[in-house]
Design a protein around this motif. Sequence first.
Motif, PDB file in Angstrom:
ATOM      1  N   SER A  36       9.921   2.042   8.000  1.00  0.00           N
ATOM      2  CA  SER A  36       9.533   0.685   8.370  1.00  0.00           C
ATOM      3  C   SER A  36       8.830   0.012   7.200  1.00  0.00           C
ATOM      4  O   SER A  36       8.189   0.674   6.382  1.00  0.00           O
ATOM      5  N   ALA A  37       8.970  -1.298   7.129  1.00  0.00           N
ATOM      6  CA  ALA A  37       8.342  -2.069   6.067  1.00  0.00           C
ATOM      7  C   ALA A  37       6.826  -1.948   6.164  1.00  0.00           C
ATOM      8  O   ALA A  37       6.261  -1.861   7.246  1.00  0.00           O
ATOM      9  N   ALA A  38       6.158  -1.930   5.026  1.00  0.00           N
ATOM     10  CA  ALA A  38       4.701  -1.913   4.916  1.00  0.00           C
ATOM     11  C   ALA A  38       4.067  -0.663   5.496  1.00  0.00           C
ATOM     12  O   ALA A  38       2.899  -0.665   5.849  1.00  0.00           O
ATOM     13  N   SER A  39       4.815   0.419   5.568  1.00  0.00           N
ATOM     14  CA  SER A  39       4.258   1.667   6.072  1.00  0.00           C
ATOM     15  C   SER A  39       3.226   2.206   5.090  1.00  0.00           C
ATOM     16  O   SER A  39       3.404   2.134   3.878  1.00  0.00           O
ATOM     17  N   ALA A  40       2.146   2.765   5.603  1.00  0.00           N
ATOM     18  CA  ALA A  40       1.111   3.357   4.754  1.00  0.00           C
ATOM     19  C   ALA A  40       1.520   4.743   4.271  1.00  0.00           C
ATOM     20  O   ALA A  40       0.981   5.239   3.289  1.00  0.00           O
ATOM     21  N   THR A  41       2.478   5.376   4.943  1.00  0.00           N
ATOM     22  CA  THR A  41       2.875   6.730   4.561  1.00  0.00           C
ATOM     23  C   THR A  41       4.302   6.819   4.043  1.00  0.00           C
ATOM     24  O   THR A  41       4.615   7.697   3.255  1.00  0.00           O
ATOM     25  N   GLN A  42       5.184   5.940   4.480  1.00  0.00           N
ATOM     26  CA  GLN A  42       6.575   5.970   4.043  1.00  0.00           C
ATOM     27  C   GLN A  42       6.721   5.069   2.822  1.00  0.00           C
ATOM     28  O   GLN A  42       7.195   3.950   2.908  1.00  0.00           O
ATOM     29  N   ASN A  43       6.280   5.592   1.673  1.00  0.00           N
ATOM     30  CA  ASN A  43       6.299   4.772   0.470  1.00  0.00           C
ATOM     31  C   ASN A  43       6.725   5.594  -0.735  1.00  0.00           C
ATOM     32  O   ASN A  43       6.881   6.805  -0.655  1.00  0.00           O
ATOM     33  N   VAL A  44       6.903   4.914  -1.849  1.00  0.00           N
ATOM     34  CA  VAL A  44       7.253   5.546  -3.111  1.00  0.00           C
ATOM     35  C   VAL A  44       6.134   5.216  -4.087  1.00  0.00           C
ATOM     36  O   VAL A  44       5.799   4.043  -4.282  1.00  0.00           O
ATOM     37  N   ALA A  45       5.528   6.248  -4.687  1.00  0.00           N
ATOM     38  CA  ALA A  45       4.450   6.045  -5.663  1.00  0.00           C
ATOM     39  C   ALA A  45       5.021   6.140  -7.068  1.00  0.00           C
ATOM     40  O   ALA A  45       5.779   7.057  -7.381  1.00  0.00           O
ATOM     41  N   ILE A  46       4.642   5.176  -7.903  1.00  0.00           N
ATOM     42  CA  ILE A  46       5.111   5.106  -9.282  1.00  0.00           C
ATOM     43  C   ILE A  46       3.909   5.286 -10.205  1.00  0.00           C
ATOM     44  O   ILE A  46       2.872   4.631 -10.026  1.00  0.00           O
ATOM     45  N   ALA A  47       4.022   6.140 -11.191  1.00  0.00           N
ATOM     46  CA  ALA A  47       2.989   6.286 -12.219  1.00  0.00           C
ATOM     47  C   ALA A  47       3.585   5.792 -13.528  1.00  0.00           C
ATOM     48  O   ALA A  47       4.683   6.164 -13.905  1.00  0.00           O
ATOM     49  N   GLY A  48       2.861   4.919 -14.183  1.00  0.00           N
ATOM     50  CA  GLY A  48       3.344   4.387 -15.447  1.00  0.00           C
ATOM     51  C   GLY A  48       2.233   3.696 -16.194  1.00  0.00           C
ATOM     52  O   GLY A  48       1.202   3.351 -15.617  1.00  0.00           O
ATOM     53  N   ASP A  49       2.430   3.506 -17.469  1.00  0.00           N
ATOM     54  CA  ASP A  49       1.399   2.858 -18.275  1.00  0.00           C
ATOM     55  C   ASP A  49       1.651   1.373 -18.437  1.00  0.00           C
ATOM     56  O   ASP A  49       1.028   0.717 -19.249  1.00  0.00           O
ATOM     57  N   GLN A  50       2.537   0.818 -17.644  1.00  0.00           N
ATOM     58  CA  GLN A  50       2.839  -0.604 -17.742  1.00  0.00           C
ATOM     59  C   GLN A  50       2.048  -1.444 -16.765  1.00  0.00           C
ATOM     60  O   GLN A  50       2.224  -2.641 -16.715  1.00  0.00           O
ATOM     61  N   GLY A  51       1.182  -0.859 -15.993  1.00  0.00           N
ATOM     62  CA  GLY A  51       0.396  -1.683 -15.101  1.00  0.00           C
ATOM     63  C   GLY A  51      -0.161  -0.928 -13.913  1.00  0.00           C
ATOM     64  O   GLY A  51       0.164   0.222 -13.681  1.00  0.00           O
ATOM     65  N   ILE A  52      -1.010  -1.622 -13.207  1.00  0.00           N
ATOM     66  CA  ILE A  52      -1.642  -1.104 -12.006  1.00  0.00           C
ATOM     67  C   ILE A  52      -1.454  -2.143 -10.923  1.00  0.00           C
ATOM     68  O   ILE A  52      -1.525  -3.336 -11.169  1.00  0.00           O
ATOM     69  N   GLU A  53      -1.233  -1.672  -9.697  1.00  0.00           N
ATOM     70  CA  GLU A  53      -1.147  -2.604  -8.596  1.00  0.00           C
ATOM     71  C   GLU A  53      -2.270  -2.349  -7.615  1.00  0.00           C
ATOM     72  O   GLU A  53      -2.765  -1.243  -7.473  1.00  0.00           O
ATOM     73  N   VAL A  54      -2.679  -3.428  -6.966  1.00  0.00           N
ATOM     74  CA  VAL A  54      -3.739  -3.395  -5.973  1.00  0.00           C
ATOM     75  C   VAL A  54      -3.137  -3.899  -4.678  1.00  0.00           C
ATOM     76  O   VAL A  54      -2.413  -4.883  -4.674  1.00  0.00           O
ATOM     77  N   VAL A  55      -3.435  -3.224  -3.584  1.00  0.00           N
ATOM     78  CA  VAL A  55      -2.914  -3.631  -2.285  1.00  0.00           C
ATOM     79  C   VAL A  55      -4.076  -4.112  -1.425  1.00  0.00           C
ATOM     80  O   VAL A  55      -5.119  -3.462  -1.359  1.00  0.00           O
ATOM     81  N   THR A  56      -3.889  -5.260  -0.811  1.00  0.00           N
ATOM     82  CA  THR A  56      -4.883  -5.817   0.094  1.00  0.00           C
ATOM     83  C   THR A  56      -4.156  -6.287   1.348  1.00  0.00           C
ATOM     84  O   THR A  56      -2.939  -6.183   1.433  1.00  0.00           O
ATOM     85  N   THR A  57      -4.892  -6.780   2.309  1.00  0.00           N
ATOM     86  CA  THR A  57      -4.261  -7.346   3.496  1.00  0.00           C
ATOM     87  C   THR A  57      -4.693  -8.793   3.654  1.00  0.00           C
ATOM     88  O   THR A  57      -5.797  -9.172   3.264  1.00  0.00           O
ATOM     89  N   VAL A  58      -3.799  -9.585   4.226  1.00  0.00           N
ATOM     90  CA  VAL A  58      -4.053 -10.999   4.471  1.00  0.00           C
ATOM     91  C   VAL A  58      -3.749 -11.262   5.943  1.00  0.00           C
ATOM     92  O   VAL A  58      -2.724 -10.819   6.468  1.00  0.00           O
ATOM     93  N   ALA A  59      -4.628 -11.993   6.586  1.00  0.00           N
ATOM     94  CA  ALA A  59      -4.482 -12.292   8.011  1.00  0.00           C
ATOM     95  C   ALA A  59      -3.274 -13.192   8.264  1.00  0.00           C
ATOM     96  O   ALA A  59      -2.869 -13.986   7.408  1.00  0.00           O
ATOM     97  N   LEU A  60      -2.728 -13.083   9.454  1.00  0.00           N
ATOM     98  CA  LEU A  60      -1.583 -13.892   9.871  1.00  0.00           C
ATOM     99  C   LEU A  60      -1.825 -15.380   9.633  1.00  0.00           C
ATOM    100  O   LEU A  60      -0.940 -16.093   9.160  1.00  0.00           O
ATOM    101  N   ALA A  61      -3.029 -15.848   9.912  1.00  0.00           N
ATOM    102  CA  ALA A  61      -3.343 -17.274   9.754  1.00  0.00           C
ATOM    103  C   ALA A  61      -3.265 -17.727   8.302  1.00  0.00           C
ATOM    104  O   ALA A  61      -3.087 -18.912   8.028  1.00  0.00           O
ATOM    105  N   ASP A  62      -3.379 -16.803   7.348  1.00  0.00           N
ATOM    106  CA  ASP A  62      -3.410 -17.164   5.935  1.00  0.00           C
ATOM    107  C   ASP A  62      -2.166 -16.758   5.152  1.00  0.00           C
ATOM    108  O   ASP A  62      -1.945 -17.246   4.048  1.00  0.00           O
ATOM    109  N   VAL A  63      -1.347 -15.858   5.688  1.00  0.00           N
ATOM    110  CA  VAL A  63      -0.247 -15.297   4.915  1.00  0.00           C
ATOM    111  C   VAL A  63       0.786 -16.349   4.512  1.00  0.00           C
ATOM    112  O   VAL A  63       1.423 -16.223   3.458  1.00  0.00           O
ATOM    113  N   ALA A  64       0.960 -17.401   5.278  1.00  0.00           N
ATOM    114  CA  ALA A  64       1.946 -18.438   4.931  1.00  0.00           C
ATOM    115  C   ALA A  64       1.588 -19.168   3.644  1.00  0.00           C
ATOM    116  O   ALA A  64       2.462 -19.723   2.980  1.00  0.00           O
TER     117      ALA A  64
END
Length: 175
Positions: A36-64
């Motif tokens: 399923s989309a946005a799963s916390a466990t069904q994901n692929v982790a990438i290690a690389g020296d080209q960058g770092i990503e940060v994951v946050t959450t946005v409320a339904l009222a603000d996501v648009a």
Amino acid sequence: QLQVLVAEQALARATIVSPIGGTVVSIGFDAGDSVSAASATQNVAIAGDQGIEVVTTVALADVASVAPGQSATVLPDGSDEPLAGEVVAISPVPESNSTNYRVTIGLLQPDTELASGTTGSVVIVTADVRDALAVPSSAVHVDEAGASVAVERDGATEEVRVEIGVTGSDWIEVT
């Protein structure tokens, strides 16, 4: 034939992308699994020296109001040095049992060193106005008739109707 067509369409939508180049270090699912989309466990982790990503959450009222390419600032806990980034992905569905959507921020400084699991705060710039009159949010009164601010004239205070523009958590643009 219909099932084959449906399966082919599902396969076409099953593209996995990464905002950074690198090596796949873990996969949280097996071939043939339903994920399923946005799963916390069904994901692929990438290690690389080209960058770092940060994951946050946005409320339904603000996501648009959030879109890929918008600038963001990440302030890791315990640091006074904000890190510049941009929105690279928004989950198409909310997290399980929630109305919050996962938003991924790609940091723009590829040499930044953060430990996995580092926490902090994220600000996403959803609108930007130059040469505007901004007043503290607490100074603007909004009711069913519109917005107004208290203005002092000749020693007396009166409510003056105003039009508002970009609204933030601390400031509101008065147009």
